[in-house]
Structure formats: C-alpha cells, structure tokens
Design an enzyme around this catalytic site. Structure first.
Site, PDB file in Angstrom:
ATOM      1  N   CYS A  61      -5.699   2.168  -4.744  1.00  0.00           N
ATOM      2  CA  CYS A  61      -5.225   2.779  -3.507  1.00  0.00           C
ATOM      3  C   CYS A  61      -6.211   3.876  -3.115  1.00  0.00           C
ATOM      4  CB  CYS A  61      -3.826   3.352  -3.695  1.00  0.00           C
ATOM      5  SG  CYS A  61      -3.083   3.959  -2.168  1.00  0.00           S
ATOM      6  N   CYS A  63       0.825  -1.208   0.000  1.00  0.00           N
ATOM      7  CA  CYS A  63       0.000   0.000   0.000  1.00  0.00           C
ATOM      8  C   CYS A  63       0.860   1.258   0.000  1.00  0.00           C
ATOM      9  CB  CYS A  63      -0.966   0.023   1.177  1.00  0.00           C
ATOM     10  SG  CYS A  63      -2.200   1.325   0.985  1.00  0.00           S
TER      11      CYS A  63
END
Length: 411
Positions: free
Chosen positions: A342, A161
């Site tokens: 994201c 991430c």
C-alpha cells in the site's frame, strides 16, 4: 456449448495478468476471459487523479487494447456457476464449459449501503476517489475549498486498498497547507475501524502527518446516512456494546462505500459464510475437494492479504503455475505468502511504502538503505507516480513477472 481449457471470470488486473502469465508459460493454452466491460482501469491511479496529479485518461484503456491477443474474450456478464458440471452461466442464459475455472471479478461497491449517498454523489460537495467519474470532482472540491470542514470516511473492512481513504485526506491536506488554507479548514477522519492502519509498524509515520495537518481522528464511526443538500452526515458510533448516532455538518466529504463480493458470487456455491470465494490462502485453490479445478485471486477471495493490485501482481503468476500443475495432474503447487503493498501518499512527492505478508509481517522489496518503507520517501513517490503504473500496463498485464519468482513448494 463452447468449452475452454481455462475460463477466467473477470478482465481486471487479476484476470488479465493471470491470462498473460498462463500464455507466457504455455502459448497454445485455450483460454477464455469473460468480462462485459468496454474499458479497463488502473484503479490505483484514481487517488492521484483526486489529488490533481494524474488525469483520468491516464488510468483508462480500451479493454480490447489490453486483452491478450491469444485469449478468447467473451464480452458478457456472468450470472451464475454450475461447478458440478464445470459450467459458467452467462446473462443470456448460455453456458461456457471449462477444465479449470479462475474466478477474479473483483468486488462490488455498495453505494446503496449509505442512506442518501447515491442521490448526492458528484454534487453538493460529496465525492469519492473510488469511481473513475468522481475522482476529478474530488480535485475540484479540494482545489476550490478555502475554509470550512472537510470529512474523509472509511467503512468497515474488508475494502480494496485499505489505505486509499486516508491517502485522499493526506494529499488534500498537503494541498491546503501549501496554499495556506489549512489553518481555516477543519479536517476530520471518520473510520469505522479501531486503528489508523492495520499494520502497526507504519502507524508512527502516518501519525506524524496526522499531527502535521492537525487532523481530528474518530474511530469506530461508520457513515450511515448523508444529506448532500443540507451538507449533513450521520455516523453510527460503537463503544463496547453500545451504538449511538451522531450528526455533523461538512463543506466537502470524501466517501468510501462499504464493499462486498459481487452479487453473482455471493449467491453461488463457491463462497464462505461471509460471501467471499473460499480458497486455500497459500495455493489459491478452492477449499472444497469437489471444486479442486477452481482457483481464485484478487479482491473476491477470503484470503486475509490487503486487497491491492500489488497483491494481484504476486498472486497471478502463482495461480498460473498452479493451474498448469493441476491440468497435468500434479498436486505440487506454488505458494502465495500473502504479500500486499500500500503506497501511502502522505504528501505530493512523499510516500510511505507499506509492504507486508500475511499476519502483518513486513516484507520490503528494497534494502533499507535504498528505501525505508516505514518512513516517507521521495523514491517511494517515484515508484507510485511513475514506475508502478508503467509496470502495470507494460509488465503485469502482459505476463512479465518482474520481481516475482513462483516456485513449487515442497510437499
């Protein structure tokens, strides 16, 4: 020696989703999942814990409660592979045989990679949303800070991430601004990389928030040492071929450690020169012909997609299809396009939903009139805070492939 048709190494998002997708297609398939953990975590939720939005308990389940019922769960650690013999070696030195191996143990956080970090984590104003037990401390620090310097760091890529380091920063800054403390808090972002975000299309929206919160950006600054008691941090600054060390003080610091494949993966014959499992980026099958019965997905592979749960959501059904194709002797496989997502939480109630394929090609899931991914929207926040966690626990981990339709590619 025990033998299974499919052995999956790793009981995280990738492993459980793949097992469930396999069973949805072939309920009689003999599958073993190897993972020693007692708990399963929804790791994307830790940013929200650090922002005071989720409780830690919302991100945690007992592994036995999320393991697919028809799967053989081997609660042991893997220490090695013997791919020529189709065998996995467990910590107790016993071996498990397979027809097909799926490798997805995630990656390893290298807390030791920053001098002094381990000794001060969870105290002295040093925290990280990359650990379940530390994310609540992030919120404690943020909610208590009234003035001073707050530092947020990002290590060299690849990391899981890639937006998480700055998500923590935006949510913290939003809280301070709403509490009228931001004018007395100096927010600094020290990024080992050279850009704010890897896909340029989303940078303008993020820069608006950098300016809104008056954040000071520092690129090519890698955290190398920290002294929690003195509240000092040291960064290696790279300019061209020159490297220098700078020192700065802080009142709180959110640290993201460097990351790499687990040690038992890096020491195996399955990896490329950089230590990641070497797979075909489309089929997720191992690149070496002699390891054709090995597939991998998730954070441990050398594919160039973003290392996110959203990528796994697309990868798992494709691996499931390809494993079954391989078992029946077919070389016609489904292809993964590199999709990753994201959800960049830029304030409480607004998210910039970045969605893209290999090469940074934008791949939005919704029409622009409903959700413009290049702008912060309340709808994207609803997805991040409510819908995606539900989809994770009740869809993805259970083999419901919502918004995923793998199809065999033309040969």
């Amino acid at each position: 020696m025990k033998k299974f048709s499919v052995v999956i190494v790793g009981g995280g998002a990738a492993g459980l989703s793949t097992a469930s997708s396999l069973l949805a297609r072939q309920p009689s398939l003999d599958i073993a999942v190897i993972d020693p953990a007692e708990s399963h975590y929804y790791q994307p939720g830790w940013t929200m814990v650090g922002g005071g939005i989720f409780t830690p308990e919302q991100t945690k389940r007992r592994m036995q409660d999320v393991m697919p019922a028809k799967v053989h769960w081997i609660q042991e650690a893997v220490v090695g592979f013997e791919p020529e013999q189709n065998q996995v070696i467990l910590k107790d030195q016993s071996k498990i045989r397979y027809d097909v191996l799926v490798v997805c143990p995630g990656l390893q956080l290298n807390w030791k990679g920053i001098e002094g970090l381990e000794e001060t984590l969870g105290k002295n104003g040093v925290t990280s949303n990359y650990r379940y037990d530390l994310a609540p401390y992030t919120w404690q620090l943020v909610s208590q800070l009234k003035k001073g310097k707050a530092i947020f760091t990002q290590p060299p890529m690849p990391i899981k991430c890639a937006g998480a380091p700055q998500k923590a920063m935006y949510l913290s800054s939003d809280h301070w601004q709403k509490q009228c403390h931001l004018k007395d808090i100096q927010v600094e972002f020290f990024n080992a990389g050279g850009v704010l975000f890897g896909v340029q299309a989303y940078v303008p929206a993020l820069m608006e928030y950098v300016q809104k919160y008056d954040i000071n950006l520092h690129f090519s600054h890698r955290l190398v040492k920290i002294d929690g008691e003195r509240k000092h941090a040291w960064f290696e600054v790279t300019i061209g071929d020159e490297k220098n060390i700078i020192e700065t003080e802080f009142d709180m610091i959110h640290v993201v450690p460097p990351q790499h494949a687990p040690d038992f993966i890096r020491s195996s014959p399955l990896v490329d020169a950089a230590g990641w499992v070497d797979v075909n980026p489309k089929t997720l099958q191992h690149q070496k012909p002699q390891y054709a019965n090995i597939f991998a997905l998730g954070d441990v592979t050398n594919t160039t997609n973003a290392k996110t749960a959203a990528a796994v959501r697309k990868q798992a059904p494709i691996v499931a299809v390809n494993v079954l194709q391989y078992l029946k002797g077919s070389q016609q496989f489904a292809h993964y396009d590199g999709y990753g997502s994201c959800p960049l939480t830029v304030e409480r109630g607004k998210v910039v939903l970045a969605e893209f394929n290999y090469g940074g090609v934008l791949n939005p899931s919704f029409p622009k009139w409903l959700l413009d991914g290049q702008r912060p929207t309340a709808f994207a926040w609803l997805l991040k805070a409510r819908i995606i966690p539900y989809v994770y626990w009740n869809g993805m981990l259970k083999g419901h492939e919502w918004m995923v339709k793998p199809s065999l590619a033309n040969q």
